[in-house]
Design a protein around this motif. Structure first.
Motif, PDB file in Angstrom:
ATOM      1  N   THR A 276       0.816  -1.204   0.000  1.00  0.00           N
ATOM      2  CA  THR A 276       0.000   0.000   0.000  1.00  0.00           C
ATOM      3  C   THR A 276       0.856   1.262   0.000  1.00  0.00           C
ATOM      4  O   THR A 276       0.335   2.359  -0.088  1.00  0.00           O
ATOM      5  CB  THR A 276      -0.915   0.036   1.233  1.00  0.00           C
ATOM      6  N   ALA A 277       2.178   1.102   0.118  1.00  0.00           N
ATOM      7  CA  ALA A 277       3.065   2.259   0.131  1.00  0.00           C
ATOM      8  C   ALA A 277       3.244   2.782  -1.294  1.00  0.00           C
ATOM      9  O   ALA A 277       3.488   2.010  -2.221  1.00  0.00           O
ATOM     10  CB  ALA A 277       4.422   1.888   0.708  1.00  0.00           C
ATOM     11  N   PRO A 278       3.096   4.081  -1.485  1.00  0.00           N
ATOM     12  CA  PRO A 278       3.302   4.631  -2.836  1.00  0.00           C
ATOM     13  C   PRO A 278       4.786   4.591  -3.210  1.00  0.00           C
ATOM     14  O   PRO A 278       5.665   4.632  -2.347  1.00  0.00           O
ATOM     15  CB  PRO A 278       2.813   6.074  -2.700  1.00  0.00           C
TER      16      PRO A 278
END
Length: 92
Positions: free
Chosen positions: A13-15
């Motif tokens: 979910t980390a950009p």
């Protein structure tokens, strides 16, 4: 009896971090080498590109700018001190 194994792909979910501008790194390296005007020009161009294109590397560009300006200031002070010394020696 059959056993079914389900494999789930891990999702992050980390950009993703934006790509670092190459001119920012060049400004930083030239600033470390004490090249004066070159890191100043590269730093200003890099900051404009970073702002316009959403790239990363703002820290590298800023440090390159600071080192470039410090180098220019140091050279100017050395020249002024040397010139003052010559003037003083001639007039003594």
């Amino acid at each position: 009896m059959t056993v079914h194994h389900t494999v789930y792909a891990a999702q992050s979910t980390a950009p993703l971090a934006p790509r670092t501008d190459g001119l920012a790194i060049a400004s930083f390296v030239c600033g470390l080498c004490g090249l004066g005007l070159i890191p100043v020009v590269l730093g200003h161009v890099s900051l404009a590109r970073i702002k316009r294109q959403g790239l990363g590397g703002q820290g590298f560009a800023l440090v390159g700018l600071i080192l470039g300006y410090l180098t220019i200031l140091t050279i100017a002070i050395v020249i002024l001190v040397a010139f003052s010394g010559v003037i003083w020696a001639v007039n003594t």
